[in-house]
Design a protein around this motif. Structure first.
Motif, PDB file in Angstrom:
ATOM      1  N   SER A 138       0.686  -1.045  -0.163  1.00  0.00           N
ATOM      2  CA  SER A 138      -0.012  -0.054  -0.165  1.00  0.00           C
ATOM      3  C   SER A 138       0.696   1.166  -0.031  1.00  0.00           C
ATOM      4  CB  SER A 138      -0.665  -0.144   1.188  1.00  0.00           C
ATOM      5  OG  SER A 138      -1.643   0.959   1.524  1.00  0.00           O
ATOM      6  N   PHE A 139       0.538   2.144  -0.863  1.00  0.00           N
ATOM      7  CA  PHE A 139       1.447   3.195  -1.012  1.00  0.00           C
ATOM      8  C   PHE A 139       0.562   4.688  -1.033  1.00  0.00           C
ATOM      9  CE2 PHE A 139       3.795   0.252  -3.490  1.00  0.00           C
ATOM     10  CZ  PHE A 139       5.314   0.286  -2.824  1.00  0.00           C
ATOM     11  N   ASP A 140       0.959   5.444  -0.375  1.00  0.00           N
ATOM     12  CA  ASP A 140       0.496   6.880  -0.133  1.00  0.00           C
ATOM     13  C   ASP A 140       0.501   7.329  -1.755  1.00  0.00           C
ATOM     14  OD1 ASP A 140      -0.660   9.110   0.911  1.00  0.00           O
ATOM     15  OD2 ASP A 140       1.121   9.917   1.857  1.00  0.00           O
ATOM     16  N   LYS A 141      -0.721   8.228  -1.782  1.00  0.00           N
ATOM     17  CA  LYS A 141      -0.900   8.908  -2.846  1.00  0.00           C
ATOM     18  C   LYS A 141       0.148  10.065  -3.276  1.00  0.00           C
ATOM     19  CE  LYS A 141      -4.131  12.310  -1.313  1.00  0.00           C
ATOM     20  NZ  LYS A 141      -5.537  13.030  -1.121  1.00  0.00           N
ATOM     21  N   THR A 142       0.824  10.332  -2.333  1.00  0.00           N
ATOM     22  CA  THR A 142       2.019  11.206  -2.530  1.00  0.00           C
ATOM     23  C   THR A 142       3.191  10.861  -3.327  1.00  0.00           C
ATOM     24  OG1 THR A 142       1.520  12.072  -0.148  1.00  0.00           O
ATOM     25  CG2 THR A 142       3.582  13.146  -1.177  1.00  0.00           C
ATOM     26  N   HIS A 148      10.960  11.620  -8.243  1.00  0.00           N
ATOM     27  CA  HIS A 148      12.003  10.681  -7.096  1.00  0.00           C
ATOM     28  C   HIS A 148      11.251   9.725  -6.281  1.00  0.00           C
ATOM     29  CE1 HIS A 148      10.953  13.942  -4.209  1.00  0.00           C
ATOM     30  NE2 HIS A 148      11.412  12.951  -3.447  1.00  0.00           N
ATOM     31  N   LEU A 149      10.026   9.925  -5.809  1.00  0.00           N
ATOM     32  CA  LEU A 149       9.112   9.111  -5.308  1.00  0.00           C
ATOM     33  C   LEU A 149       8.558   8.219  -6.078  1.00  0.00           C
ATOM     34  CD1 LEU A 149       7.207  11.778  -2.940  1.00  0.00           C
ATOM     35  CD2 LEU A 149       9.117  10.332  -2.317  1.00  0.00           C
ATOM     36  N   GLN A 150       8.418   8.396  -7.644  1.00  0.00           N
ATOM     37  CA  GLN A 150       7.897   7.156  -8.158  1.00  0.00           C
ATOM     38  C   GLN A 150       9.095   6.283  -8.381  1.00  0.00           C
ATOM     39  OE1 GLN A 150       6.616   9.295 -11.905  1.00  0.00           O
ATOM     40  NE2 GLN A 150       5.164  10.410 -11.053  1.00  0.00           N
ATOM     41  N   VAL A 151      10.498   6.790  -8.451  1.00  0.00           N
ATOM     42  CA  VAL A 151      11.499   5.939  -8.677  1.00  0.00           C
ATOM     43  C   VAL A 151      11.375   5.038  -7.292  1.00  0.00           C
ATOM     44  CG1 VAL A 151      14.009   5.613  -8.822  1.00  0.00           C
ATOM     45  CG2 VAL A 151      12.768   7.248 -10.173  1.00  0.00           C
ATOM     46  N   ILE A 152      11.279   5.678  -6.145  1.00  0.00           N
ATOM     47  CA  ILE A 152      11.427   4.906  -4.859  1.00  0.00           C
ATOM     48  C   ILE A 152      10.266   3.874  -4.958  1.00  0.00           C
ATOM     49  CG2 ILE A 152      11.066   5.112  -2.446  1.00  0.00           C
ATOM     50  CD1 ILE A 152      12.576   7.970  -2.686  1.00  0.00           C
ATOM     51  N   ALA A 182       5.434  11.324   4.687  1.00  0.00           N
ATOM     52  CA  ALA A 182       5.553  12.702   5.849  1.00  0.00           C
ATOM     53  C   ALA A 182       6.761  13.526   6.091  1.00  0.00           C
ATOM     54  CB  ALA A 182       4.639  12.312   6.952  1.00  0.00           C
ATOM     55  N   ASP A 183       6.502  14.782   5.624  1.00  0.00           N
ATOM     56  CA  ASP A 183       7.948  15.350   6.228  1.00  0.00           C
ATOM     57  C   ASP A 183       9.002  14.993   5.509  1.00  0.00           C
ATOM     58  OD1 ASP A 183       9.428  17.436   7.663  1.00  0.00           O
ATOM     59  OD2 ASP A 183       9.739  16.166   9.435  1.00  0.00           O
ATOM     60  N   GLY A 184       9.002  14.762   4.204  1.00  0.00           N
ATOM     61  CA  GLY A 184      10.152  14.112   3.343  1.00  0.00           C
ATOM     62  C   GLY A 184      10.632  12.851   3.627  1.00  0.00           C
ATOM     63  N   ARG A 185      10.158  12.040   4.499  1.00  0.00           N
ATOM     64  CA  ARG A 185      10.687  10.792   5.022  1.00  0.00           C
ATOM     65  C   ARG A 185       9.462   9.603   4.587  1.00  0.00           C
ATOM     66  NH1 ARG A 185      12.355  14.110   8.686  1.00  0.00           N
ATOM     67  NH2 ARG A 185      14.519  14.063   9.282  1.00  0.00           N
ATOM     68  N   VAL A 186       9.811   8.524   4.480  1.00  0.00           N
ATOM     69  CA  VAL A 186       8.799   7.251   4.107  1.00  0.00           C
ATOM     70  C   VAL A 186       8.815   6.432   5.240  1.00  0.00           C
ATOM     71  CG1 VAL A 186       8.491   5.331   2.670  1.00  0.00           C
ATOM     72  CG2 VAL A 186       9.854   7.336   1.674  1.00  0.00           C
ATOM     73  N   PHE A 187       7.330   6.490   5.870  1.00  0.00           N
ATOM     74  CA  PHE A 187       7.175   5.697   7.097  1.00  0.00           C
ATOM     75  C   PHE A 187       6.617   4.219   6.551  1.00  0.00           C
ATOM     76  CE2 PHE A 187       7.190   9.878   8.358  1.00  0.00           C
ATOM     77  CZ  PHE A 187       7.365   9.859   9.543  1.00  0.00           C
ATOM     78  N   MET A 188       7.291   3.109   7.196  1.00  0.00           N
ATOM     79  CA  MET A 188       7.039   1.743   6.783  1.00  0.00           C
ATOM     80  C   MET A 188       6.417   1.204   7.858  1.00  0.00           C
ATOM     81  SD  MET A 188       9.616  -1.257   5.662  1.00  0.00           S
ATOM     82  CE  MET A 188       8.923  -3.093   5.751  1.00  0.00           C
ATOM     83  N   ARG A 189       5.173   0.333   7.533  1.00  0.00           N
ATOM     84  CA  ARG A 189       4.360  -0.224   8.709  1.00  0.00           C
ATOM     85  C   ARG A 189       4.024  -1.473   8.155  1.00  0.00           C
ATOM     86  NH1 ARG A 189       6.636   3.211  11.166  1.00  0.00           N
ATOM     87  NH2 ARG A 189       5.629   4.769  12.686  1.00  0.00           N
ATOM     88  N   VAL A 190       3.814  -2.585   8.942  1.00  0.00           N
ATOM     89  CA  VAL A 190       3.372  -3.882   8.470  1.00  0.00           C
ATOM     90  C   VAL A 190       2.061  -4.250   9.305  1.00  0.00           C
ATOM     91  CG1 VAL A 190       3.790  -6.360   8.070  1.00  0.00           C
ATOM     92  CG2 VAL A 190       5.614  -4.676   7.863  1.00  0.00           C
ATOM     93  N   VAL A 239      11.558   4.156   9.868  1.00  0.00           N
ATOM     94  CA  VAL A 239      11.379   5.601   9.111  1.00  0.00           C
ATOM     95  C   VAL A 239      12.764   5.571   8.023  1.00  0.00           C
ATOM     96  CG1 VAL A 239      11.127   8.189   9.203  1.00  0.00           C
ATOM     97  CG2 VAL A 239      10.198   6.736  10.938  1.00  0.00           C
ATOM     98  N   LEU A 240      12.652   5.792   6.728  1.00  0.00           N
ATOM     99  CA  LEU A 240      13.412   5.956   5.728  1.00  0.00           C
ATOM    100  C   LEU A 240      13.536   7.321   5.227  1.00  0.00           C
ATOM    101  CD1 LEU A 240      12.698   2.580   3.864  1.00  0.00           C
ATOM    102  CD2 LEU A 240      14.207   2.815   5.601  1.00  0.00           C
ATOM    103  N   GLN A 241      14.532   7.998   5.329  1.00  0.00           N
ATOM    104  CA  GLN A 241      14.771   9.172   4.727  1.00  0.00           C
ATOM    105  C   GLN A 241      15.662   9.239   3.647  1.00  0.00           C
ATOM    106  OE1 GLN A 241      16.746  12.202   7.399  1.00  0.00           O
ATOM    107  NE2 GLN A 241      16.274  13.739   6.088  1.00  0.00           N
ATOM    108  N   PRO A 242      15.218   9.498   2.221  1.00  0.00           N
ATOM    109  CA  PRO A 242      16.103   9.437   1.190  1.00  0.00           C
ATOM    110  C   PRO A 242      16.994  10.292   1.020  1.00  0.00           C
ATOM    111  CG  PRO A 242      13.317   9.580   0.664  1.00  0.00           C
ATOM    112  CD  PRO A 242      13.507  10.008   1.950  1.00  0.00           C
TER     113      PRO A 242
END
Length: 317
Positions: A138-142, A148-152, A182-190, A239-242
């Motif tokens: 599941s991916f956020d619409k952002t 660069h978010l599309q590549v990620i 959120a805030d330029g970071r990618v939050f991963m949850r399972v 939390v992943l920060q590109p």
């Protein structure tokens, strides 16, 4: 279970080929991921690596990689193990963890700073999922707003997504891997997909109407059950920060650079410098106090104040 499912799927595929000999064969999605870490990882980093490897049946975990500068050699290692994706955890100074995601051997490559790590053992949630099952990503619409978010997003799809008919995977989908920005970071949850029977106890006229509808449904579909689907977090979370995105695999032109990224070393240095200001101000006050005492001749180890000729000790000496 997996062998039985594979044999049945092969027989079903053969029957379809016999029924439609002119139809083109479907292209099989073959994704294999090489997971490894560098020297110096802590127990928390190691547990995160094991948790991610347990969720990816198409992954191969290798021993620790000694080199920290020549990361391009990981492409040869991936080719040796017949892997087309690389997930490399790089530890620095025994406390910072960086994640490299790469498509071998042509790229691209994305580097993240991993923070706020919580493993399954640490969280100890009540939920659970079948080992080897396929997840829903599941991916956020952002993710569709920035290039660069599309590549990620594509990197996560090809690395975290378990291909269908994979040898060690189970034919079940019982958990969701969520990625939000959120805030330029990618939050991963399972999360686990939890199914429970719907409660039939309701009050008033609504309860009577629901009971009547329930009787009608039971008369029509006696074998079907009403289920409430909910999500229950099971971990891990991070939390992943590109930081950067490179065109090639561990090299090549720089496609993206995060201008707002601040190194953890710089943050720790600023905190130490901020704490040292108090000590420096206190030391300067002490030096000023000693200088004033020396000027007044009140220090035994410093210069004494010159004697006054009209002092009684000089007159009656």
């Amino acid at each position: 279970m997996a062998a039985v499912y594979k044999a049945l799927s092969k027989s079903a595929g053969d029957s379809k080929d016999d029924a439609a000999p002119g139809a083109a064969a479907a292209k099989r999605n073959k994704q294999r991921v090489l997971i490894l870490s560098s020297r110096g990882v802590t127990y928390r980093h190691r547990h995160l690596l094991k948790d991610l490897a347990s969720m990816m049946p198409h992954a191969r975990v290798d021993t620790k990689y000694d080199q920290k500068k020549r990361l391009g050699e990981l492409n040869e290692l991936a080719e040796l193990y017949n892997c087309n994706n690389i997930c490399f955890f790089e530890a620095r100074k025994g406390q910072d963890l960086y994640l490299w995601l790469s498509k071998a051997p042509n790229g691209p490559t994305c580097k993240f700073l991993v923070s706020n790590i919580h493993t399954m053992e640490e969280l100890a949630f009540s939920g659970n999922c079948l080992k080897g099952s396929r997840p829903i990503l599941s991916f956020d619409k952002t993710f569709d707003t920035e290039p660069h978010l599309q590549v990620i997003k594509q990197l996560f799809l090809q690395i975290m997504g378990v291909p269908p008919l994979q040898r060690r995977s189970k034919p079940f989908i019982d958990h969701v891997v969520s990625f939000s920005v959120a805030d330029g970071r990618v939050f991963m949850r399972v999360y686990q997909v939890q199914e429970t029977e719907a409660s039939s106890k309701k009050d008033g006229a609504e309860g009577q109407d629901a009971a009547d509808d329930g009787k009608k449904r039971k008369s029509k579909h006696a074998l079907e059950k009403e289920l409430d689907i909910s999500l229950l977090e099971i971990g891990p979370r991070c939390v992943l920060q590109p930081i950067i995105i490179q065109e090639g695999s561990f090299g090549g032109a720089l496609l993206y650079e995060n201008k707002h990224f601040v190194s953890p070393n710089q943050i720790r240095s600023d905190l130490r410098r901020k704490g040292a200001k108090k000590n420096n101000a206190r030391a300067e006050q002490n030096i000023d106090r000693l200088a004033k005492m020396g000027n007044l001749g009140l220090r035994t180890d410093g210069d004494q104040k010159p004697a006054d000729q009209l002092d009684s000790r000089q007159l009656f000496a």
